[in-house]
Design a protein around this motif. Sequence first.
Motif, short mmCIF file in Angstrom:
data_model
loop_
_atom_site.label_atom_id
_atom_site.label_comp_id
_atom_site.label_asym_id
_atom_site.label_seq_id
_atom_site.Cartn_x
_atom_site.Cartn_y
_atom_site.Cartn_z
N THR A 175 -28.46 -44.43 -13.28
CA THR A 175 -27.65 -44.48 -14.49
C THR A 175 -26.40 -43.63 -14.32
N TYR B 197 -32.53 -41.87 -13.69
CA TYR B 197 -31.42 -41.06 -14.17
C TYR B 197 -30.27 -41.07 -13.17
N THR C 92 -28.47 -40.13 -21.87
CA THR C 92 -29.83 -40.64 -21.78
C THR C 92 -30.15 -41.40 -23.05
N ARG C 93 -31.04 -42.31 -22.93
CA ARG C 93 -31.48 -43.07 -24.09
C ARG C 93 -32.81 -42.49 -24.54
N THR D 288 -26.12 -47.01 -21.92
CA THR D 288 -27.54 -46.69 -22.02
C THR D 288 -28.18 -47.25 -23.28
#
Length: 119
Positions: free
Chosen positions: A32, A29, A65-66, A85
Amino acid sequence: IQMNKCDLHQLEEGPPLQAELTREQGLQYYRTMQTVRRTELKADKLYKQKIIRGFCHLYDGQVPTRHDPSDHLITVYCCHGYTYTHGVPIREILAKLTGRRGSVAKGKGGLMHMYPPHF
């Protein structure tokens, strides 16, 4: 944090009150978030240099987020991080913002028209 019980509207149960996050998930996280943040800073610089034309809606602080790869997503503005993502390389996102043919939308549309799978 103490939370009060509330009535649920048309739901059998509410969201979980706790979540588990492994060290590796937390680091992913963070990576990303850093990538998206650096991309937004670069887009801001390109906009100020008038390389990105028209509008440039940036977002600072969101961590996209994915979820499941088959989840569908609809955004209005600020979708650069979500596009990333969902598998689109940063190079194609920046190419999109600058109107290049090698972009995720072949240079068409504005910053709001990103087209990764299930978008």
